[in-house]
Design a protein around this motif. Sequence first.
Motif, PDB file in Angstrom:
ATOM      1  N   CYS A 168      -3.034  -6.505  12.080  1.00 46.48           N
ATOM      2  CA  CYS A 168      -3.160  -6.847  10.662  1.00 46.48           C
ATOM      3  C   CYS A 168      -3.041  -8.347  10.421  1.00 46.48           C
ATOM      4  O   CYS A 168      -3.720  -8.911   9.549  1.00 46.48           O
ATOM      5  CB  CYS A 168      -2.106  -6.101   9.850  1.00 46.48           C
ATOM      6  SG  CYS A 168      -2.369  -4.314   9.747  1.00 46.48           S
ATOM      7  N   LEU A 172       0.967   4.492   6.626  1.00 46.38           N
ATOM      8  CA  LEU A 172       0.218   4.277   5.389  1.00 46.38           C
ATOM      9  C   LEU A 172       0.785   5.109   4.251  1.00 46.38           C
ATOM     10  O   LEU A 172       0.836   4.664   3.098  1.00 46.38           O
ATOM     11  CB  LEU A 172      -1.261   4.628   5.612  1.00 46.38           C
ATOM     12  CG  LEU A 172      -2.035   3.743   6.596  1.00 46.38           C
ATOM     13  CD1 LEU A 172      -3.454   4.273   6.780  1.00 46.38           C
ATOM     14  CD2 LEU A 172      -2.065   2.301   6.130  1.00 46.38           C
ATOM     15  N   LEU A 205      -9.004  -0.156   9.026  1.00 46.22           N
ATOM     16  CA  LEU A 205      -7.883  -0.848   8.395  1.00 46.22           C
ATOM     17  C   LEU A 205      -8.368  -1.835   7.333  1.00 46.22           C
ATOM     18  O   LEU A 205      -7.719  -2.010   6.293  1.00 46.22           O
ATOM     19  CB  LEU A 205      -7.060  -1.578   9.455  1.00 46.22           C
ATOM     20  CG  LEU A 205      -6.256  -0.677  10.404  1.00 46.22           C
ATOM     21  CD1 LEU A 205      -5.660  -1.498  11.545  1.00 46.22           C
ATOM     22  CD2 LEU A 205      -5.154   0.063   9.655  1.00 46.22           C
ATOM     23  N   VAL A 210      -8.998   0.141   4.229  1.00 46.31           N
ATOM     24  CA  VAL A 210      -7.748   0.432   3.525  1.00 46.31           C
ATOM     25  C   VAL A 210      -7.267  -0.809   2.764  1.00 46.31           C
ATOM     26  O   VAL A 210      -6.836  -0.721   1.607  1.00 46.31           O
ATOM     27  CB  VAL A 210      -6.664   0.896   4.522  1.00 46.31           C
ATOM     28  CG1 VAL A 210      -5.332   1.102   3.816  1.00 46.31           C
ATOM     29  CG2 VAL A 210      -7.093   2.190   5.205  1.00 46.31           C
ATOM     30  N   TYR A 211      -7.364  -1.957   3.404  1.00 44.97           N
ATOM     31  CA  TYR A 211      -6.982  -3.230   2.778  1.00 44.97           C
ATOM     32  C   TYR A 211      -7.830  -3.486   1.523  1.00 44.97           C
ATOM     33  O   TYR A 211      -7.315  -3.889   0.481  1.00 44.97           O
ATOM     34  CB  TYR A 211      -7.170  -4.346   3.801  1.00 44.97           C
ATOM     35  CG  TYR A 211      -6.894  -5.741   3.309  1.00 44.97           C
ATOM     36  CD1 TYR A 211      -5.596  -6.228   3.222  1.00 44.97           C
ATOM     37  CD2 TYR A 211      -7.939  -6.595   2.962  1.00 44.97           C
ATOM     38  CE1 TYR A 211      -5.346  -7.519   2.789  1.00 44.97           C
ATOM     39  CE2 TYR A 211      -7.701  -7.880   2.526  1.00 44.97           C
ATOM     40  CZ  TYR A 211      -6.403  -8.339   2.447  1.00 44.97           C
ATOM     41  OH  TYR A 211      -6.159  -9.630   2.006  1.00 44.97           O
ATOM     42  N   HIS A 220      -6.897  -1.255  -1.542  1.00 41.54           N
ATOM     43  CA  HIS A 220      -5.749  -1.709  -2.318  1.00 41.54           C
ATOM     44  C   HIS A 220      -6.126  -2.867  -3.234  1.00 41.54           C
ATOM     45  O   HIS A 220      -5.626  -2.972  -4.357  1.00 41.54           O
ATOM     46  CB  HIS A 220      -4.611  -2.132  -1.394  1.00 41.54           C
ATOM     47  CG  HIS A 220      -3.345  -2.447  -2.121  1.00 41.54           C
ATOM     48  ND1 HIS A 220      -2.572  -1.475  -2.714  1.00 41.54           N
ATOM     49  CD2 HIS A 220      -2.733  -3.633  -2.379  1.00 41.54           C
ATOM     50  CE1 HIS A 220      -1.524  -2.039  -3.307  1.00 41.54           C
ATOM     51  NE2 HIS A 220      -1.601  -3.345  -3.110  1.00 41.54           N
ATOM     52  N   THR A 226      -1.515   7.332  -0.007  1.00 41.11           N
ATOM     53  CA  THR A 226      -2.970   7.342  -0.091  1.00 41.11           C
ATOM     54  C   THR A 226      -3.492   8.756   0.061  1.00 41.11           C
ATOM     55  O   THR A 226      -2.940   9.545   0.805  1.00 41.11           O
ATOM     56  CB  THR A 226      -3.594   6.452   1.005  1.00 41.11           C
ATOM     57  OG1 THR A 226      -5.024   6.590   0.933  1.00 41.11           O
ATOM     58  CG2 THR A 226      -3.134   6.849   2.389  1.00 41.11           C
ATOM     59  N   TYR A 229      -1.003   7.325  10.050  1.00 43.41           N
ATOM     60  CA  TYR A 229      -1.022   8.047   8.775  1.00 43.41           C
ATOM     61  C   TYR A 229       0.353   8.005   8.102  1.00 43.41           C
ATOM     62  O   TYR A 229       0.464   7.787   6.890  1.00 43.41           O
ATOM     63  CB  TYR A 229      -1.463   9.492   9.007  1.00 43.41           C
ATOM     64  CG  TYR A 229      -1.517  10.313   7.737  1.00 43.41           C
ATOM     65  CD1 TYR A 229      -2.634  10.277   6.913  1.00 43.41           C
ATOM     66  CD2 TYR A 229      -0.442  11.119   7.361  1.00 43.41           C
ATOM     67  CE1 TYR A 229      -2.690  11.007   5.754  1.00 43.41           C
ATOM     68  CE2 TYR A 229      -0.485  11.858   6.200  1.00 43.41           C
ATOM     69  CZ  TYR A 229      -1.604  11.801   5.400  1.00 43.41           C
ATOM     70  OH  TYR A 229      -1.646  12.527   4.234  1.00 43.41           O
ATOM     71  N   TRP A 268      -9.853   9.411   5.032  1.00 41.39           N
ATOM     72  CA  TRP A 268      -8.815   9.503   6.072  1.00 41.39           C
ATOM     73  C   TRP A 268      -8.800  10.882   6.699  1.00 41.39           C
ATOM     74  O   TRP A 268      -8.616  11.054   7.883  1.00 41.39           O
ATOM     75  CB  TRP A 268      -7.463   9.166   5.472  1.00 41.39           C
ATOM     76  CG  TRP A 268      -6.395   9.215   6.524  1.00 41.39           C
ATOM     77  CD1 TRP A 268      -5.417  10.132   6.682  1.00 41.39           C
ATOM     78  CD2 TRP A 268      -6.233   8.299   7.599  1.00 41.39           C
ATOM     79  NE1 TRP A 268      -4.658   9.842   7.765  1.00 41.39           N
ATOM     80  CE2 TRP A 268      -5.131   8.728   8.350  1.00 41.39           C
ATOM     81  CE3 TRP A 268      -6.928   7.154   8.011  1.00 41.39           C
ATOM     82  CZ2 TRP A 268      -4.684   8.054   9.481  1.00 41.39           C
ATOM     83  CZ3 TRP A 268      -6.480   6.482   9.130  1.00 41.39           C
ATOM     84  CH2 TRP A 268      -5.371   6.940   9.852  1.00 41.39           C
ATOM     85  N   LEU A 286       0.848  -1.176   0.000  1.00 42.14           N
ATOM     86  CA  LEU A 286       0.000   0.000   0.000  1.00 42.14           C
ATOM     87  C   LEU A 286       0.879   1.219   0.000  1.00 42.14           C
ATOM     88  O   LEU A 286       1.682   1.404   0.895  1.00 42.14           O
ATOM     89  CB  LEU A 286      -0.907   0.018   1.243  1.00 42.14           C
ATOM     90  CG  LEU A 286      -1.795   1.260   1.374  1.00 42.14           C
ATOM     91  CD1 LEU A 286      -2.837   1.230   0.270  1.00 42.14           C
ATOM     92  CD2 LEU A 286      -2.474   1.295   2.723  1.00 42.14           C
TER      93      LEU A 286
END
Length: 202
Positions: A126, A93, A163, A166-167, A170, A6, A90, A11, A3
């Motif tokens: 994660c 990421l 999270l 975000v996963y 991607h 972003t 942040y 966010w 990743l």
Amino acid sequence: MALGRTSAPSWREMKGAARRPTQGLMCPVSGRGEEGGSGRRPPTPFPAPQLGCVVVGPPLYPAVHRVKRGTAAMVNPVFQKSIKDVDLLYKILDAGLDFPEERVSFHVHDEELASLRHTHILEVICEDFLPKKLTEIRRLTSALSQHAGGATLRLEDFERTLLTMVYSAHHVAQASSHHQRELWAESFVELFKAIKRDLAAK
């Protein structure tokens, strides 16, 4: 799964919510606050869940009950406990993050950030708590939809939902087929709606 940088508008919304003041929690048993009876606790990155709400149904993240770690602190870890932690996430990421997959290990691209002790908590979350399969994420979004109009999410559930979003984002970019891309995009949208709905409720 890598990743990179972003710029998701959600966010910014998350960080904006983090800067809103929160009220301290009182212990429902003793009536004392978490900080030596003062009734106050350090500011959290997102408003605290309401203690009076009853959450019905199975847990949003069943891995919480399956994970086996040597330390009690890792039984139900939370990465973001302060504004400083929000900023750290942040930065991680933004620098680039490999989410753990079948053939990929958790990896933060920035060596300095990767070496931080606090980053290990993010690794545990994660690896052990986030759903990885599309079927698991769709099951999660279905459970989140049942939260609408009810209790707000616990802090740890909010963080894991963020999270997972975000996963999923991607995967949208990395999908090998149009059909897979649509499925991942649908999951991303549902997760975003759940987060936005929870923030509005708070």
